[in-house]
Design a protein around this motif. Structure first.
Motif, PDB file in Angstrom:
ATOM      1  N   TYR A   7       0.737  -1.311  -0.182  1.00  0.00           N
ATOM      2  CA  TYR A   7      -0.091   0.016   0.043  1.00  0.00           C
ATOM      3  C   TYR A   7       0.914   1.261   0.002  1.00  0.00           C
ATOM      4  O   TYR A   7       0.556   2.329  -0.693  1.00  0.00           O
ATOM      5  CB  TYR A   7      -0.863   0.153   1.356  1.00  0.00           C
ATOM      6  N   LYS A   8       2.028   1.213   0.869  1.00  0.00           N
ATOM      7  CA  LYS A   8       2.845   2.628   0.983  1.00  0.00           C
ATOM      8  C   LYS A   8       3.557   2.614  -0.634  1.00  0.00           C
ATOM      9  O   LYS A   8       3.483   3.971  -0.944  1.00  0.00           O
ATOM     10  CB  LYS A   8       4.110   2.142   1.896  1.00  0.00           C
ATOM     11  N   ASP A   9       3.795   1.508  -1.284  1.00  0.00           N
ATOM     12  CA  ASP A   9       4.457   1.799  -2.554  1.00  0.00           C
ATOM     13  C   ASP A   9       3.311   2.205  -3.344  1.00  0.00           C
ATOM     14  O   ASP A   9       3.735   3.197  -4.266  1.00  0.00           O
ATOM     15  CB  ASP A   9       4.936   0.433  -2.979  1.00  0.00           C
ATOM     16  N   LEU A  10       2.094   1.694  -3.579  1.00  0.00           N
ATOM     17  CA  LEU A  10       1.174   2.085  -4.393  1.00  0.00           C
ATOM     18  C   LEU A  10       0.668   3.541  -4.185  1.00  0.00           C
ATOM     19  O   LEU A  10       0.721   4.274  -5.187  1.00  0.00           O
ATOM     20  CB  LEU A  10      -0.106   1.409  -4.524  1.00  0.00           C
ATOM     21  N   LYS A  16       3.465  10.394  -6.895  1.00  0.00           N
ATOM     22  CA  LYS A  16       4.483  10.810  -7.684  1.00  0.00           C
ATOM     23  C   LYS A  16       4.147  11.124  -9.408  1.00  0.00           C
ATOM     24  O   LYS A  16       4.352  12.137  -9.720  1.00  0.00           O
ATOM     25  CB  LYS A  16       5.630   9.604  -7.892  1.00  0.00           C
ATOM     26  N   LYS A  17       2.944  10.364  -9.734  1.00  0.00           N
ATOM     27  CA  LYS A  17       2.313  10.504 -10.968  1.00  0.00           C
ATOM     28  C   LYS A  17       1.817  12.223 -10.881  1.00  0.00           C
ATOM     29  O   LYS A  17       1.873  12.752 -11.981  1.00  0.00           O
ATOM     30  CB  LYS A  17       1.579   9.542 -11.233  1.00  0.00           C
ATOM     31  N   ARG A  18       1.007  12.214 -10.089  1.00  0.00           N
ATOM     32  CA  ARG A  18       0.215  13.354 -10.097  1.00  0.00           C
ATOM     33  C   ARG A  18       1.088  14.598  -9.548  1.00  0.00           C
ATOM     34  O   ARG A  18       1.060  15.698 -10.164  1.00  0.00           O
ATOM     35  CB  ARG A  18      -0.713  13.373  -8.485  1.00  0.00           C
ATOM     36  N   GLN A  19       2.421  14.249  -9.046  1.00  0.00           N
ATOM     37  CA  GLN A  19       3.342  15.438  -8.953  1.00  0.00           C
ATOM     38  C   GLN A  19       3.851  15.903 -10.044  1.00  0.00           C
ATOM     39  O   GLN A  19       4.054  17.095 -10.136  1.00  0.00           O
ATOM     40  CB  GLN A  19       4.409  14.990  -7.758  1.00  0.00           C
ATOM     41  N   SER A  20       3.936  14.898 -11.111  1.00  0.00           N
ATOM     42  CA  SER A  20       4.669  15.344 -12.457  1.00  0.00           C
ATOM     43  C   SER A  20       3.825  16.198 -13.478  1.00  0.00           C
ATOM     44  O   SER A  20       4.023  16.529 -14.272  1.00  0.00           O
ATOM     45  CB  SER A  20       5.066  14.129 -13.126  1.00  0.00           C
ATOM     46  N   ILE A  21       2.638  16.111 -13.011  1.00  0.00           N
ATOM     47  CA  ILE A  21       1.338  16.913 -14.023  1.00  0.00           C
ATOM     48  C   ILE A  21       1.455  18.354 -13.676  1.00  0.00           C
ATOM     49  O   ILE A  21       1.331  18.802 -12.563  1.00  0.00           O
ATOM     50  CB  ILE A  21       0.013  16.081 -13.526  1.00  0.00           C
ATOM     51  N   LYS A  22       1.956  19.036 -14.743  1.00  0.00           N
ATOM     52  CA  LYS A  22       1.949  20.368 -14.544  1.00  0.00           C
ATOM     53  C   LYS A  22       0.383  21.056 -14.540  1.00  0.00           C
ATOM     54  O   LYS A  22      -0.211  20.479 -15.188  1.00  0.00           O
ATOM     55  CB  LYS A  22       2.758  20.965 -15.717  1.00  0.00           C
ATOM     56  N   GLY A  79     -10.911  11.973  -7.599  1.00  0.00           N
ATOM     57  CA  GLY A  79     -11.333  11.014  -6.952  1.00  0.00           C
ATOM     58  C   GLY A  79      -9.902  10.158  -6.694  1.00  0.00           C
ATOM     59  O   GLY A  79     -10.018   8.925  -7.361  1.00  0.00           O
ATOM     60  N   ILE A  80      -9.005  10.309  -5.923  1.00  0.00           N
ATOM     61  CA  ILE A  80      -7.776   9.666  -5.919  1.00  0.00           C
ATOM     62  C   ILE A  80      -8.103   8.206  -5.254  1.00  0.00           C
ATOM     63  O   ILE A  80      -7.308   7.248  -5.661  1.00  0.00           O
ATOM     64  CB  ILE A  80      -6.653  10.263  -5.163  1.00  0.00           C
ATOM     65  N   ALA A  81      -9.155   8.100  -4.474  1.00  0.00           N
ATOM     66  CA  ALA A  81      -9.366   6.632  -3.926  1.00  0.00           C
ATOM     67  C   ALA A  81      -9.876   5.718  -5.024  1.00  0.00           C
ATOM     68  O   ALA A  81      -9.395   4.522  -5.186  1.00  0.00           O
ATOM     69  CB  ALA A  81     -10.582   7.020  -2.923  1.00  0.00           C
ATOM     70  N   ASP A  82     -10.453   6.253  -6.174  1.00  0.00           N
ATOM     71  CA  ASP A  82     -10.723   5.400  -7.280  1.00  0.00           C
ATOM     72  C   ASP A  82      -9.515   4.914  -7.983  1.00  0.00           C
ATOM     73  O   ASP A  82      -9.103   3.715  -8.223  1.00  0.00           O
ATOM     74  CB  ASP A  82     -11.569   5.925  -8.345  1.00  0.00           C
ATOM     75  N   TYR A  83      -8.413   5.956  -7.965  1.00  0.00           N
ATOM     76  CA  TYR A  83      -6.994   5.328  -8.716  1.00  0.00           C
ATOM     77  C   TYR A  83      -6.291   4.565  -7.828  1.00  0.00           C
ATOM     78  O   TYR A  83      -5.709   3.669  -8.390  1.00  0.00           O
ATOM     79  CB  TYR A  83      -6.511   6.727  -8.984  1.00  0.00           C
ATOM     80  N   LEU A  84      -6.347   4.782  -6.591  1.00  0.00           N
ATOM     81  CA  LEU A  84      -5.731   3.778  -5.655  1.00  0.00           C
ATOM     82  C   LEU A  84      -6.336   2.384  -5.626  1.00  0.00           C
ATOM     83  O   LEU A  84      -5.459   1.478  -5.759  1.00  0.00           O
ATOM     84  CB  LEU A  84      -5.681   4.416  -4.173  1.00  0.00           C
ATOM     85  N   ALA A  85      -7.784   2.371  -5.898  1.00  0.00           N
ATOM     86  CA  ALA A  85      -8.168   1.030  -6.067  1.00  0.00           C
ATOM     87  C   ALA A  85      -7.829   0.275  -7.404  1.00  0.00           C
ATOM     88  O   ALA A  85      -7.634  -0.881  -7.468  1.00  0.00           O
ATOM     89  CB  ALA A  85      -9.684   1.169  -6.023  1.00  0.00           C
ATOM     90  N   GLU A  86      -7.916   1.198  -8.461  1.00  0.00           N
ATOM     91  CA  GLU A  86      -7.340   0.573  -9.716  1.00  0.00           C
ATOM     92  C   GLU A  86      -5.923  -0.006  -9.617  1.00  0.00           C
ATOM     93  O   GLU A  86      -5.638  -0.712 -10.361  1.00  0.00           O
ATOM     94  CB  GLU A  86      -7.465   1.964 -10.603  1.00  0.00           C
ATOM     95  N   PRO A  90      -7.790  -2.857  -2.125  1.00  0.00           N
ATOM     96  CA  PRO A  90      -9.066  -3.082  -2.360  1.00  0.00           C
ATOM     97  C   PRO A  90      -9.778  -1.869  -1.812  1.00  0.00           C
ATOM     98  O   PRO A  90      -9.372  -1.187  -0.760  1.00  0.00           O
ATOM     99  CB  PRO A  90      -9.101  -4.288  -1.164  1.00  0.00           C
ATOM    100  N   LYS A  91     -10.869  -1.491  -2.203  1.00  0.00           N
ATOM    101  CA  LYS A  91     -11.808  -0.559  -1.652  1.00  0.00           C
ATOM    102  C   LYS A  91     -12.096  -0.674  -0.452  1.00  0.00           C
ATOM    103  O   LYS A  91     -12.371   0.359   0.344  1.00  0.00           O
ATOM    104  CB  LYS A  91     -13.078  -0.483  -2.668  1.00  0.00           C
ATOM    105  N   SER A  92     -12.318  -1.811   0.074  1.00  0.00           N
ATOM    106  CA  SER A  92     -12.487  -1.842   1.634  1.00  0.00           C
ATOM    107  C   SER A  92     -11.564  -1.641   2.484  1.00  0.00           C
ATOM    108  O   SER A  92     -11.595  -1.658   3.604  1.00  0.00           O
ATOM    109  CB  SER A  92     -12.844  -3.423   1.833  1.00  0.00           C
ATOM    110  N   ASP A  93     -10.191  -1.573   1.815  1.00  0.00           N
ATOM    111  CA  ASP A  93      -9.104  -0.975   2.835  1.00  0.00           C
ATOM    112  C   ASP A  93      -8.607   0.513   2.543  1.00  0.00           C
ATOM    113  O   ASP A  93      -7.656   1.066   2.900  1.00  0.00           O
ATOM    114  CB  ASP A  93      -7.686  -1.820   2.394  1.00  0.00           C
ATOM    115  N   ILE A  94      -9.702   1.422   1.950  1.00  0.00           N
ATOM    116  CA  ILE A  94      -9.589   2.635   1.491  1.00  0.00           C
ATOM    117  C   ILE A  94     -10.622   3.226   2.374  1.00  0.00           C
ATOM    118  O   ILE A  94     -11.845   3.095   2.032  1.00  0.00           O
ATOM    119  CB  ILE A  94      -9.496   2.892   0.014  1.00  0.00           C
TER     120      ILE A  94
END
Length: 112
Positions: A7-10, A16-22, A79-86, A90-94
């Motif tokens: 989870y920490k890695d994900l 990091k992806k979001r940080q790179s978006i200008k 909706g960052i939670a949706d991206y973390l689920a993708e 698991p959504k149950s852990d968010i």
């Protein structure tokens, strides 16, 4: 423990992806990713001048506690939670921590 490390890695990879978006309408702002040394707290923020106003705004604040990913702030419409689920959490852990407890059960995400 393996699950929490994953989870920490994900979370880190997604932020990091979001940080790179200008920011198209605010190119002078920079994105800062702040990560606690044990990687249980992550903050992505915008910093800099926008016209005549200084900006220092938290975009995402995500924590990992008790084996769950807690989204404390999400000041976007993505909706960052949706991206973390993708990404594999698991959504149950968010947990959408910014919702009042009565509303958490109305989502497909975890409740505590």
């Amino acid at each position: 423990m393996e699950r929490v490390e994953k989870y920490k890695d994900l979370v880190y990879q997604e932020l990091k992806k979001r940080q790179s978006i200008k920011i198209a309408n605010a190119p002078s702002l920079s994105r800062h990713l702040i990560v606690h040394q044990d990687r249980t707290e992550f903050i992505l923020m915008d910093v800099g001048w926008l016209k005549k106003r200084y900006i220092s705004d938290v975009i995402f604040h995500i924590g990992i506690k008790d084996g769950k990913v807690w989204v404390h702030n999400d000041f976007t419409d993505i909706g960052i939670a949706d991206y973390l689920a993708e990404a594999g959490i698991p959504k149950s852990d968010i947990v959408l921590a910014f919702l009042p407890s009565y509303a958490k059960g109305m989502t497909e995400f975890g409740v505590v």
